[in-house]
Design a protein around this motif. Structure first.
Motif, PDB file in Angstrom:
ATOM      1  N   PRO A 225     -34.767  -6.561 -54.876  1.00 28.67           N
ATOM      2  CA  PRO A 225     -35.274  -7.830 -54.338  1.00 28.67           C
ATOM      3  C   PRO A 225     -34.559  -8.220 -53.049  1.00 28.67           C
ATOM      4  O   PRO A 225     -33.413  -7.855 -52.830  1.00 28.67           O
TER       5      PRO A 225
ATOM      6  N   SER B  90     -35.602 -13.697 -42.876  1.00 25.73           N
ATOM      7  CA  SER B  90     -35.415 -12.892 -41.669  1.00 25.73           C
ATOM      8  C   SER B  90     -36.497 -11.824 -41.534  1.00 25.73           C
ATOM      9  O   SER B  90     -37.017 -11.595 -40.441  1.00 25.73           O
TER      10      SER B  90
ATOM     11  N   LYS C 232     -27.774 -15.980 -34.811  1.00 21.49           N
ATOM     12  CA  LYS C 232     -27.655 -15.748 -33.382  1.00 21.49           C
ATOM     13  C   LYS C 232     -28.554 -14.598 -32.923  1.00 21.49           C
ATOM     14  O   LYS C 232     -28.416 -14.091 -31.819  1.00 21.49           O
TER      15      LYS C 232
ATOM     16  N   LEU D 189     -23.151 -10.977 -50.352  1.00 27.64           N
ATOM     17  CA  LEU D 189     -24.386 -10.394 -50.894  1.00 27.64           C
ATOM     18  C   LEU D 189     -24.308 -10.495 -52.404  1.00 27.64           C
ATOM     19  O   LEU D 189     -23.480  -9.838 -53.025  1.00 27.64           O
TER      20      LEU D 189
ATOM     21  N   GLN E 159     -39.867 -13.386 -40.621  1.00 24.94           N
ATOM     22  CA  GLN E 159     -39.879 -13.748 -39.207  1.00 24.94           C
ATOM     23  C   GLN E 159     -40.110 -12.506 -38.336  1.00 24.94           C
ATOM     24  O   GLN E 159     -40.940 -12.520 -37.417  1.00 24.94           O
TER      25      GLN E 159
ATOM     26  N   ILE F 104     -28.434  -5.260 -46.138  1.00 27.91           N
ATOM     27  CA  ILE F 104     -28.310  -5.668 -44.737  1.00 27.91           C
ATOM     28  C   ILE F 104     -27.491  -6.948 -44.680  1.00 27.91           C
ATOM     29  O   ILE F 104     -27.631  -7.830 -45.529  1.00 27.91           O
ATOM     30  N   LEU F 105     -26.594  -7.010 -43.687  1.00 28.54           N
ATOM     31  CA  LEU F 105     -25.699  -8.164 -43.601  1.00 28.54           C
ATOM     32  C   LEU F 105     -25.306  -8.442 -42.156  1.00 28.54           C
ATOM     33  O   LEU F 105     -24.967  -7.532 -41.413  1.00 28.54           O
ATOM     34  N   THR F 106     -25.345  -9.706 -41.773  1.00 31.92           N
ATOM     35  CA  THR F 106     -24.657 -10.182 -40.579  1.00 31.92           C
ATOM     36  C   THR F 106     -23.476 -10.992 -41.085  1.00 31.92           C
ATOM     37  O   THR F 106     -23.664 -11.867 -41.927  1.00 31.92           O
TER      38      THR F 106
ATOM     39  N   PRO G 132     -37.584  -2.717 -46.730  1.00 33.67           N
ATOM     40  CA  PRO G 132     -36.269  -2.982 -47.310  1.00 33.67           C
ATOM     41  C   PRO G 132     -36.304  -2.944 -48.837  1.00 33.67           C
ATOM     42  O   PRO G 132     -37.329  -3.262 -49.437  1.00 33.67           O
ATOM     43  N   GLU G 133     -35.166  -2.547 -49.418  1.00 34.52           N
ATOM     44  CA  GLU G 133     -35.058  -2.498 -50.876  1.00 34.52           C
ATOM     45  C   GLU G 133     -35.222  -3.891 -51.483  1.00 34.52           C
ATOM     46  O   GLU G 133     -34.732  -4.871 -50.930  1.00 34.52           O
TER      47      GLU G 133
ATOM     48  N   TYR H 298     -28.664 -11.527 -34.379  1.00 36.01           N
ATOM     49  CA  TYR H 298     -28.168 -10.184 -34.711  1.00 36.01           C
ATOM     50  C   TYR H 298     -28.954  -9.541 -35.853  1.00 36.01           C
ATOM     51  O   TYR H 298     -29.177  -8.341 -35.869  1.00 36.01           O
ATOM     52  N   GLY H 299     -29.351 -10.359 -36.823  1.00 28.71           N
ATOM     53  CA  GLY H 299     -30.118  -9.834 -37.947  1.00 28.71           C
ATOM     54  C   GLY H 299     -31.420  -9.201 -37.471  1.00 28.71           C
ATOM     55  O   GLY H 299     -31.819  -8.136 -37.938  1.00 28.71           O
ATOM     56  N   ARG H 300     -32.039  -9.854 -36.509  1.00 22.46           N
ATOM     57  CA  ARG H 300     -33.264  -9.328 -35.930  1.00 22.46           C
ATOM     58  C   ARG H 300     -33.012  -7.953 -35.300  1.00 22.46           C
ATOM     59  O   ARG H 300     -33.825  -7.039 -35.437  1.00 22.46           O
TER      60      ARG H 300
ATOM     61  N   HIS I 117     -26.651  -9.876 -54.939  1.00 24.52           N
ATOM     62  CA  HIS I 117     -27.440  -9.187 -55.948  1.00 24.52           C
ATOM     63  C   HIS I 117     -27.364  -7.670 -55.894  1.00 24.52           C
ATOM     64  O   HIS I 117     -28.017  -6.992 -56.655  1.00 24.52           O
TER      65      HIS I 117
ATOM     66  N   SER J 229     -32.861 -11.162 -50.740  1.00 26.41           N
ATOM     67  CA  SER J 229     -32.264 -12.487 -50.928  1.00 26.41           C
ATOM     68  C   SER J 229     -33.126 -13.509 -50.175  1.00 26.41           C
ATOM     69  O   SER J 229     -34.010 -13.137 -49.404  1.00 26.41           O
TER      70      SER J 229
HETATM   71  N1  ACO Z   1     -32.551 -20.586 -42.279  1.00 28.35           N
HETATM   72  C1  ACO Z   1     -33.806 -20.459 -41.810  1.00 28.35           C
HETATM   73  N2  ACO Z   1     -34.264 -19.334 -41.188  1.00 28.35           N
HETATM   74  C2  ACO Z   1     -33.411 -18.308 -41.071  1.00 28.35           C
HETATM   75  C3  ACO Z   1     -32.066 -18.387 -41.540  1.00 28.35           C
HETATM   76  C4  ACO Z   1     -31.658 -19.589 -42.170  1.00 28.35           C
HETATM   77  N3  ACO Z   1     -30.389 -19.741 -42.616  1.00 28.35           N
HETATM   78  N4  ACO Z   1     -31.454 -17.216 -41.273  1.00 28.35           N
HETATM   79  C5  ACO Z   1     -32.370 -16.441 -40.660  1.00 28.35           C
HETATM   80  N5  ACO Z   1     -33.552 -17.080 -40.542  1.00 28.35           N
HETATM   81  C6  ACO Z   1     -34.801 -16.560 -39.951  1.00 28.35           C
HETATM   82  C7  ACO Z   1     -35.123 -17.308 -38.682  1.00 28.35           C
HETATM   83  O1  ACO Z   1     -36.519 -17.317 -38.511  1.00 28.35           O
HETATM   84  C8  ACO Z   1     -34.460 -16.447 -37.621  1.00 28.35           C
HETATM   85  O2  ACO Z   1     -35.077 -16.533 -36.372  1.00 28.35           O
HETATM   86  P1  ACO Z   1     -34.764 -17.781 -35.373  1.00 28.35           P
HETATM   87  O3  ACO Z   1     -33.263 -17.972 -35.387  1.00 28.35           O
HETATM   88  O4  ACO Z   1     -35.302 -17.315 -34.073  1.00 28.35           O
HETATM   89  O5  ACO Z   1     -35.496 -18.923 -35.980  1.00 28.35           O
HETATM   90  C9  ACO Z   1     -34.676 -15.062 -38.163  1.00 28.35           C
HETATM   91  O6  ACO Z   1     -34.587 -15.190 -39.575  1.00 28.35           O
HETATM   92  C10 ACO Z   1     -33.655 -14.049 -37.675  1.00 28.35           C
HETATM   93  O7  ACO Z   1     -32.383 -14.619 -37.661  1.00 28.35           O
HETATM   94  P2  ACO Z   1     -31.101 -13.839 -37.120  1.00 28.35           P
HETATM   95  O8  ACO Z   1     -30.176 -14.797 -36.452  1.00 28.35           O
HETATM   96  O9  ACO Z   1     -31.527 -12.656 -36.334  1.00 28.35           O
HETATM   97  O10 ACO Z   1     -30.485 -13.319 -38.497  1.00 28.35           O
HETATM   98  P3  ACO Z   1     -28.959 -13.269 -38.965  1.00 28.35           P
HETATM   99  O11 ACO Z   1     -28.112 -12.559 -37.952  1.00 28.35           O
HETATM  100  O12 ACO Z   1     -28.509 -14.602 -39.394  1.00 28.35           O
HETATM  101  O13 ACO Z   1     -29.066 -12.259 -40.215  1.00 28.35           O
HETATM  102  C11 ACO Z   1     -29.297 -11.911 -42.551  1.00 28.35           C
HETATM  103  C12 ACO Z   1     -29.964 -12.426 -41.272  1.00 28.35           C
HETATM  104  C13 ACO Z   1     -28.820 -10.471 -42.332  1.00 28.35           C
HETATM  105  C14 ACO Z   1     -30.283 -11.907 -43.706  1.00 28.35           C
HETATM  106  C15 ACO Z   1     -28.091 -12.857 -42.850  1.00 28.35           C
HETATM  107  O14 ACO Z   1     -28.591 -14.119 -43.171  1.00 28.35           O
HETATM  108  C16 ACO Z   1     -27.167 -12.395 -43.942  1.00 28.35           C
HETATM  109  O15 ACO Z   1     -26.359 -11.501 -43.745  1.00 28.35           O
HETATM  110  N6  ACO Z   1     -27.256 -13.026 -45.145  1.00 28.35           N
HETATM  111  C17 ACO Z   1     -26.365 -12.746 -46.251  1.00 28.35           C
HETATM  112  C18 ACO Z   1     -26.648 -11.386 -46.856  1.00 28.35           C
HETATM  113  C19 ACO Z   1     -28.112 -11.237 -47.243  1.00 28.35           C
HETATM  114  O16 ACO Z   1     -28.671 -12.079 -47.914  1.00 28.35           O
HETATM  115  N7  ACO Z   1     -28.718 -10.091 -46.826  1.00 28.35           N
HETATM  116  C20 ACO Z   1     -30.084  -9.741 -47.150  1.00 28.35           C
HETATM  117  C21 ACO Z   1     -30.150  -9.246 -48.560  1.00 28.35           C
HETATM  118  S1  ACO Z   1     -31.667  -8.388 -48.889  1.00 28.35           S
HETATM  119  C22 ACO Z   1     -31.346  -6.752 -48.541  1.00 28.35           C
HETATM  120  O17 ACO Z   1     -30.188  -6.418 -48.352  1.00 28.35           O
HETATM  121  C23 ACO Z   1     -32.443  -5.736 -48.418  1.00 28.35           C
END
Ligand code: ACO
Ligand code: ZN
Length: 288
Positions: free
Chosen positions: A186, A194, A160, A105, A197, A151-153, A183-184, A162-164, A107, A188
């Motif tokens: 900015p 996510s 997979k 993460l 979607q 938020i983080l997976t 969500p807070e 899980y983020g959803r 930022h 990412s």
């Molecule tokens: N490329 C394109 N679309 C994506 C991607 C990607 N790399 N990742 C997620 N999505 C979209 C897709 O539409 C996806 O649905 P689909 O797979 O059916 O097409 C949808 O988001 C949900 O994907 P999930 O598999 O449920 O999400 P994931 O478990 O990968 O978690 C998360 C998403 C938490 C944002 C993850 O990418 C992560 O931890 N990133 C690093 C940390 C981060 O940036 N956190 C958010 C910061 S903002 C905040 O904290 C408020």
């Protein structure tokens, strides 16, 4: 100076062993320097303590008795569990979680002051215990009405679904609280993808529902159904070009291609159903 700021952001850890996985950090995380000097850092997947060398880590693993996150298990289905953890009561564990998540993460800055936050940690279970998959943090009292701070997976589990589940869980908690959440900022890039979607899927679903029952739709009605803020509803509708201005009135339209795409997704789900949180299984009351 600008230069110093840049240097402090350079990734300081090349490789981490975590449970059965090797993690390759994306960003700088403020672990003490003495732990990050070797090629490989070790993190206990249960207590999240970190070690710079294998000997110390092995010794720790022999005596570490933890098999799941601290705090209360507030949700369990046949797939995942959620634990609620108070940053003030479990300061060390939560600081360790923040250090771990900072590697992915960019930022968000808090990692030391965890007291004002609750942590909602999602795990999968097997005979060895409850394994961390992802989490979100939430301010105990958010002046801006945020229902998620970070938020983080974990990377080995990303893409997979899980983020959803994490996002849905955060909105289910807001529904129980009777609040609208967001969500807070900015977000990412991955966060925005996510959330977009999630918002899109849910808005289309509910608009089709409203349509069938011939209910009158308004931004406010959509927002309160989904525990989303009107602002997030509007911005999603705008991004999908679902708002028109007709004869002096704002109208929401569902374009045919979105209905078709939604039906196609539904059809696909019959063979491989999407995991969902079952709100009836949430054992939780808003903290007073
Ligand atoms: N490329 C394109 N679309 C994506 C991607 C990607 N790399 N990742 C997620 N999505 C979209 C897709 O539409 C996806 O649905 P689909 O797979 O059916 O097409 C949808 O988001 C949900 O994907 P999930 O598999 O449920 O999400 P994931 O478990 O990968 O978690 C998360 C998403 C938490 C944002 C993850 O990418 C992560 O931890 N990133 C690093 C940390 C981060 O940036 N956190 C958010 C910061 S903002 C905040 O904290 C408020
Ligand atoms: Zn441990």
């Amino acid at each position: 100076t600008q230069n110093q700021a840049d240097i402090s952001r350079i990734r300081n850890i090349s490789k981490v062993q975590f449970g059965n996985y090797t993690l390759y950090p994306w960003y700088f995380s403020p672990y003490p320097e003495s732990f990050t000097q070797e090629d490989l850092m070790y993190i206990c997947e249960f207590c999240l303590c970190y070690y710079g060398d294998l000997k110390a880590f092995t010794r720790h693993r022999h005596k570490c008795a933890m098999q799941h996150p601290p705090g209360n298990e507030i949700y369990r289905d046949d797939y995942v569990s959620f634990f609620e953890i108070d940053g003030r009561r479990q300061r060390t564990w939560c600081r360790n979680l923040c250090l771990l998540s900072r590697m992915f993460l960019d930022h968000k800055s808090t990692y030391h002051d965890v007291d004002p936050f609750l942590f909602y940690v999602m795990t999968t279970r097997d005979e060895k215990g409850c394994h961390l998959v992802g989490y979100f943090s939430k301010e105990k009292e958010s002046a801006d009405g945020f229902n998620v701070a970070c938020i983080l997976t974990l990377p080995q589990f990303q893409r997979k679904g899980y983020g959803r589940l994490l996002i849905q869980f955060s909105y289910e908690l807001s529904k129980i609280e009777g609040k609208l959440g967001s969500p807070e900022k900015p977000l990412s890039d991955l966060g925005l993808l996510s959330y977009r979607q999630y918002w899109t899927e849910n808005l289309i679903e509910i608009l089709l529902d409203f349509n069938e029952r011939e209910d009158k739709v308004s931004t406010e009605a959509l927002a309160s159904h989904l525990a989303m803020t009107p602002h997030d509803v509007e911005s999603t509708l705008q991004a999908l070009q679902m708002q028109i201005y007709h004869k002096g009135e704002h109208k929401i339209v569902l374009p045919m291609h979105l209905i078709k795409r939604h039906e196609m997704l539904k059809e696909k789900q019959k063979t491989k159903p999407k995991r969902m949180i079952d709100p009836a299984r949430i054992q939780w009351k808003p903290p007073v």
